[in-house]
Structure formats: C-alpha cells, structure tokens
Design a protein around this motif. Structure first.
Motif, PDB file in Angstrom:
ATOM      1  N   LYS A  42      59.910  90.164  56.987  1.00 49.41           N
ATOM      2  CA  LYS A  42      59.405  89.209  55.993  1.00 49.41           C
ATOM      3  C   LYS A  42      60.508  88.305  55.441  1.00 49.41           C
ATOM      4  O   LYS A  42      60.463  87.866  54.290  1.00 49.41           O
ATOM      5  CB  LYS A  42      58.696  89.948  54.850  1.00 49.41           C
ATOM      6  N   ASP A  43      61.508  88.041  56.283  1.00 55.05           N
ATOM      7  CA  ASP A  43      62.549  87.088  55.900  1.00 55.05           C
ATOM      8  C   ASP A  43      62.068  85.650  56.087  1.00 55.05           C
ATOM      9  O   ASP A  43      62.356  84.783  55.259  1.00 55.05           O
ATOM     10  CB  ASP A  43      63.818  87.313  56.728  1.00 55.05           C
ATOM     11  N   TRP A  44      61.352  85.410  57.167  1.00 53.77           N
ATOM     12  CA  TRP A  44      60.844  84.077  57.485  1.00 53.77           C
ATOM     13  C   TRP A  44      59.358  84.007  57.164  1.00 53.77           C
ATOM     14  O   TRP A  44      58.617  84.961  57.389  1.00 53.77           O
ATOM     15  CB  TRP A  44      61.050  83.757  58.965  1.00 53.77           C
ATOM     16  N   TYR A  45      58.930  82.865  56.641  1.00 53.21           N
ATOM     17  CA  TYR A  45      57.516  82.691  56.337  1.00 53.21           C
ATOM     18  C   TYR A  45      57.123  81.231  56.572  1.00 53.21           C
ATOM     19  O   TYR A  45      57.983  80.343  56.676  1.00 53.21           O
ATOM     20  CB  TYR A  45      57.201  83.108  54.896  1.00 53.21           C
ATOM     21  N   ALA A  46      55.829  80.996  56.647  1.00 50.70           N
ATOM     22  CA  ALA A  46      55.305  79.639  56.842  1.00 50.70           C
ATOM     23  C   ALA A  46      54.271  79.337  55.775  1.00 50.70           C
ATOM     24  O   ALA A  46      53.621  80.245  55.231  1.00 50.70           O
ATOM     25  CB  ALA A  46      54.697  79.494  58.233  1.00 50.70           C
ATOM     26  N   ARG A  47      54.143  78.052  55.481  1.00 47.94           N
ATOM     27  CA  ARG A  47      53.136  77.585  54.528  1.00 47.94           C
ATOM     28  C   ARG A  47      52.461  76.351  55.108  1.00 47.94           C
ATOM     29  O   ARG A  47      53.122  75.428  55.574  1.00 47.94           O
ATOM     30  CB  ARG A  47      53.796  77.235  53.194  1.00 47.94           C
ATOM     31  N   PHE A  48      51.149  76.351  55.090  1.00 44.07           N
ATOM     32  CA  PHE A  48      50.373  75.181  55.504  1.00 44.07           C
ATOM     33  C   PHE A  48      49.432  74.799  54.367  1.00 44.07           C
ATOM     34  O   PHE A  48      48.900  75.673  53.669  1.00 44.07           O
ATOM     35  CB  PHE A  48      49.576  75.467  56.779  1.00 44.07           C
ATOM     36  N   GLU A  49      49.235  73.494  54.214  1.00 43.13           N
ATOM     37  CA  GLU A  49      48.362  73.055  53.126  1.00 43.13           C
ATOM     38  C   GLU A  49      47.627  71.771  53.485  1.00 43.13           C
ATOM     39  O   GLU A  49      48.114  70.961  54.287  1.00 43.13           O
ATOM     40  CB  GLU A  49      49.158  72.855  51.842  1.00 43.13           C
ATOM     41  N   ALA A  50      46.470  71.625  52.896  1.00 41.95           N
ATOM     42  CA  ALA A  50      45.691  70.386  52.983  1.00 41.95           C
ATOM     43  C   ALA A  50      45.259  70.032  51.571  1.00 41.95           C
ATOM     44  O   ALA A  50      44.871  70.910  50.796  1.00 41.95           O
ATOM     45  CB  ALA A  50      44.479  70.563  53.887  1.00 41.95           C
ATOM     46  N   PHE A  69      55.412  73.875  56.408  1.00 43.53           N
ATOM     47  CA  PHE A  69      56.711  74.294  55.886  1.00 43.53           C
ATOM     48  C   PHE A  69      57.093  75.630  56.508  1.00 43.53           C
ATOM     49  O   PHE A  69      56.254  76.511  56.698  1.00 43.53           O
ATOM     50  CB  PHE A  69      56.626  74.436  54.358  1.00 43.53           C
ATOM     51  N   VAL A  70      58.377  75.788  56.822  1.00 46.76           N
ATOM     52  CA  VAL A  70      58.940  77.065  57.258  1.00 46.76           C
ATOM     53  C   VAL A  70      60.094  77.398  56.337  1.00 46.76           C
ATOM     54  O   VAL A  70      60.993  76.569  56.132  1.00 46.76           O
ATOM     55  CB  VAL A  70      59.414  77.017  58.720  1.00 46.76           C
ATOM     56  N   GLY A  71      60.078  78.610  55.769  1.00 41.81           N
ATOM     57  CA  GLY A  71      61.099  78.997  54.806  1.00 41.81           C
ATOM     58  C   GLY A  71      61.777  80.299  55.178  1.00 41.81           C
ATOM     59  O   GLY A  71      61.238  81.120  55.933  1.00 41.81           O
ATOM     60  N   TYR A  72      62.978  80.488  54.609  1.00 45.49           N
ATOM     61  CA  TYR A  72      63.751  81.711  54.814  1.00 45.49           C
ATOM     62  C   TYR A  72      64.091  82.301  53.455  1.00 45.49           C
ATOM     63  O   TYR A  72      64.616  81.603  52.583  1.00 45.49           O
ATOM     64  CB  TYR A  72      65.038  81.419  55.585  1.00 45.49           C
ATOM     65  N   ARG A  73      63.807  83.600  53.273  1.00 46.20           N
ATOM     66  CA  ARG A  73      64.076  84.284  52.014  1.00 46.20           C
ATOM     67  C   ARG A  73      65.512  84.811  52.015  1.00 46.20           C
ATOM     68  O   ARG A  73      65.815  85.802  52.697  1.00 46.20           O
ATOM     69  CB  ARG A  73      63.074  85.408  51.796  1.00 46.20           C
ATOM     70  N   ILE A  74      66.379  84.153  51.259  1.00 47.37           N
ATOM     71  CA  ILE A  74      67.756  84.603  51.119  1.00 47.37           C
ATOM     72  C   ILE A  74      67.809  85.885  50.293  1.00 47.37           C
ATOM     73  O   ILE A  74      68.587  86.804  50.559  1.00 47.37           O
ATOM     74  CB  ILE A  74      68.611  83.501  50.476  1.00 47.37           C
TER      75      ILE A  74
END
Length: 224
Positions: A42-50, A69-74
């Motif tokens: 669960k370090d990397w995650y994605a977000r999609f929105e409309a 969006f693609v994010g990384y949890r530091i």
C-alpha cells in the motif's frame, strides 16, 4: 471544540469578503472519486475522478473534468505524486475551451489526534495547456481541510483553497484567480463508499466584474 470554532470564524470572514461582487451564479457540482492501492504494501495508490459542473442557475453542463493521479506514500502523514486532467469548459457566449493539465501534488497531514479530528494540506502545482492557445499556464493551489466527527458516524468537512496563477497568459490569470471555501458533512454509505454534500462558495477574479458562485456540491468517494 475550540479549534472548530476558530476555523468556522475564519471561514465566515472569507465568505463575507466576496459580498462586494456584482455578479452571482447558482451552480450544482457533482463529483465521483475512486481511490485504490496499487501494491500489496500500500505504498503506491491511484485516484480517478470525474466532475460535472452545472452552471448558469444549474441549467446546463458548463464544465466537465476528468482527472487521474498516481501517488506514493512516503509515510502515514506525507505522500507525493502526479497526474493528468482533461477539462472541457463550455461557457455561455464564448467558444468552448479544451484544457489539458499536468500536475504534481504534495499531501501532508498537519494534525491528527487519532479520534477523527484531522487537518490536512494538499499542495498542487499545475501546468495548463489549451488547444485554443499555444501558451502554458502555471498555477499553484493549496487546499487546507479540517475534518472532525459530529456523531458516531458522520463528520464535518471544511476546506479553503486559493488558486494562484504564476504567470499571465490567455486562460491563466497571474495572482489570485479564484478562491473556494466549502462546508459539508460526510456520510458513510458502506464500508467503501461515503457521500459528502455541502455548500461551496467560489469567488472568481475577472477583468470586469468579479463573480461569486453559490454551489451545491455533491461528492461520492469510493476507497478500495
């Protein structure tokens, strides 16, 4: 709750400021957000929105936004990432605008008491490209959000977000271009779904008369 009273007072001051504007509009905005993890840790995650924005007294679809969006949890408190967005703006009168946007985000939890009271900051740097113009607009946005439980299941959600243009090109005003302030309540629907209706006030700075948008904002969040 002292911190909630302070934040509400600040929001009241911000909402009172746009009263001098001479043009106002009623909108209804709907939005759908999907979050999911990309790896087992669960370090990397994605977000999609409309987002669908009905403008001109909510009579027509004035803007459609699709964002990824693609994010990384530091850490538990900090994550970074970037994404792409397409925005179709179709105002009354002027020609419609097709915008492509690349952006970078830094998200920080500023305060978390472990019992549902949280203060977060989303810092977003955008590069805005328009099919109708050869220029690139640079813009910075900082959304500060406060969440606190008001019942065993529901939470109040408050946020403020200025939009600050970093250069002056067609479709991108330098300086503060608009400012959004929101107050709503989050309702859990299922374990994965929540619904957050509320009031969004948007102040838009223009060359002529400034504008205030009074918006019924309806957002659905899905987290998997």
């Amino acid at each position: 709750m002292r911190i909630l009273a302070i934040i509400c007072a600040v929001f009241g001051t911000l909402w009172a400021a746009p009263a001098a504007a001479t043009e106002e509009d009623f909108n209804v905005w709907t939005a759908q957000f999907i979050f999911f993890n990309l790896d087992e840790d669960k370090d990397w995650y994605a977000r999609f929105e409309a987002q669908e924005r009905f403008t001109d007294d909510a009579d027509r679809l004035g803007q459609l936004l699709l964002r990824s969006f693609v994010g990384y949890r530091i850490s538990d408190a900090v994550n970074v990432g970037g994404g792409y967005a397409y925005i179709l703006t179709d105002p009354v009168g002027p020609v419609e605008v097709n915008e492509h946007r690349i952006y970078q985000e830094l998200n920080v939890t500023l305060f978390d008491n472990g019992n549902g009271i949280r203060l977060t900051s989303r810092n977003r740097l955008e590069q805005r490209f328009y099919e109708e113009s050869g220029s690139t607009g640079w813009r910075y946005r900082n959304l500060v959000q406060f969440i606190a439980p008001i019942t065993e299941r529901n939470s109040i959600v408050l946020y403020t977000e200025p939009f600050i243009g970093l250069n002056d090109v067609p479709f991108n005003r330098e300086g503060v271009a608009n400012w959004r302030n929101f107050a709503g309540v989050s309702f859990p629907l299922t374990r994965e779904l929540s619904f957050t209706p509320g009031y969004l006030n948007q102040y838009v700075v223009r060359d002529g008369e400034d504008r205030v948008d009074h918006i019924v904002n309806l957002a659905v969040f899905a987290r998997f």
